[in-house]
Scaffold this active site. Structure first.
Site, short mmCIF file in Angstrom:
data_model
loop_
_atom_site.label_atom_id
_atom_site.label_comp_id
_atom_site.label_asym_id
_atom_site.label_seq_id
_atom_site.Cartn_x
_atom_site.Cartn_y
_atom_site.Cartn_z
N ASN A 166 0.87 -1.17 0.00
CA ASN A 166 0.00 0.00 0.00
C ASN A 166 0.91 1.22 0.00
O ASN A 166 1.53 1.54 1.02
CB ASN A 166 -0.89 -0.03 1.26
CG ASN A 166 -1.70 1.26 1.41
OD1 ASN A 166 -1.74 2.08 0.50
ND2 ASN A 166 -2.33 1.42 2.56
N GLU A 192 -5.29 -4.74 10.59
CA GLU A 192 -4.23 -3.76 10.80
C GLU A 192 -4.49 -3.01 12.11
O GLU A 192 -5.30 -2.07 12.13
CB GLU A 192 -4.22 -2.74 9.65
CG GLU A 192 -3.97 -3.33 8.28
CD GLU A 192 -3.38 -2.31 7.33
OE1 GLU A 192 -2.35 -2.63 6.72
OE2 GLU A 192 -3.91 -1.19 7.21
P1 13P Z 1 3.18 0.28 7.65
O1 13P Z 1 3.67 -1.01 7.05
O2 13P Z 1 3.92 1.49 7.17
O3 13P Z 1 3.07 0.20 9.14
O4 13P Z 1 1.68 0.49 7.10
C1 13P Z 1 0.78 -0.54 7.18
C2 13P Z 1 -0.45 -0.17 6.44
O5 13P Z 1 -1.18 0.71 6.84
C3 13P Z 1 -0.73 -0.86 5.17
O6 13P Z 1 -2.01 -0.57 4.72
#
Ligand code: 13P
Length: 251
Positions: free
Chosen positions: A8, A165
């Site tokens: 992402n 997440e």
């Molecule tokens: P990070 O890997 O930067 O913590 O972000 C995770 C995320 O929000 C992916 O959608």
């Protein structure tokens, strides 16, 4: 289940930076055996579609409208995303819930529209730090999942990808232990199976939040962690490929 690793990119990139990143990823693809995708900012879909042509990397967007077409200034429809070869759209990312006021109901509408239009939604759920400290993780995540399942037919549910997440783990370098993440994934799995039976075992549940090459194995070894949704580490070809290689070894 074949693992899925999705980058992402969030609001990062430029024509030059994207070209370099995708060239780097392409160079390492011969070693990748898991499914791989990148969700890029809308303006770069056309560029990335061209640069990924002929590869196995799947293109996705970071959001999609809950409306089909019409007077919705600034919104992007499922059909438009399909025009650029998108197969995925992230829906309900915590940054959209937080900064764009997306409620469980809006997220459910978007998921429904994406599926109806032929896109695979990557439905994001997760608790805030406050939720976690109050011991409400399962309640919050359960509610977010329920809101989506409620509006879908059983067959549609089988076509989802879910991403757990924890909000406090995003971009912070902090993570739950793999066992803590697994507990939440197992709860989500139970919800899916409770609703659609064995087909729920085939829905991929990704972990996201500060996943990087050094901690990916711990997460990807867990029974119900079927891949990763990667933010920061997806912006460096070497890191993204390293995570993909950890996933490939666990297919
Ligand atoms: P990070 O890997 O930067 O913590 O972000 C995770 C995320 O929000 C992916 O959608």
């Amino acid at each position: 289940m074949r693992k899925l690793i999705v980058g992402n990119w969030k609001m990062n990139g430029s024509l030059a930076v994207n070209a370099e990143l995708l060239a780097g990823i392409r160079q390492g693809l011969h070693k990748v055996q898991c499914d791989l995708g990148v969700c890029v900012p809308f303006p770069y879909l056309a560029q990335c579609q061209i640069l990924l042509e002929g590869t196995s990397v799947v293109l996705g967007a970071q959001d999609v409208s809950s409306h089909a077409v019409g007077a919705y200034t600034g919104q992007v429809s499922t059909r438009m995303l399909l025009d650029f070869g998108c197969r995925f759209a992230i829906v309900g990312h915590s940054e959209r819930r937080e900064f764009c006021g997306e409620t469980d109901e809006v997220v459910a509408d978007k998921v429904q529209r994406a599926l109806a239009g032929g896109l695979t939604p990557i439905v994001c759920v997760g608790e805030t730090l406050e939720n976690k400290e109050d011991g409400r993780t399962q309640e919050i995540v359960g509610r977010q999942i329920d809101a989506v399942l409620r509006v879908l037919e059983d067959a549609e549910i089988a076509g989802l990808v879910v991403a757990y997440e924890p909000v406090w783990a995003i971009g912070t370098g902090k993570t739950p232990t793999p066992e803590m993440a697994q507990e939440v994934h197992a709860m989500i799995r139970t919800q899916l199976v409770g609703r659609i039976g064995d087909a729920g075992k085939g829905v991929r549940i990704l972990y996201g939040g500060s996943m990087k090459p050094s901690n990916a194995a711990g997460f990807l070894d867990m029974t119900d962690i079927d891949g990763g949704l990667i933010g920061g580490a997806a912006l460096k070809a070497a890191d993204f490929l390293a995570i993909a290689s950890v996933a490939s070894a666990r297919n």
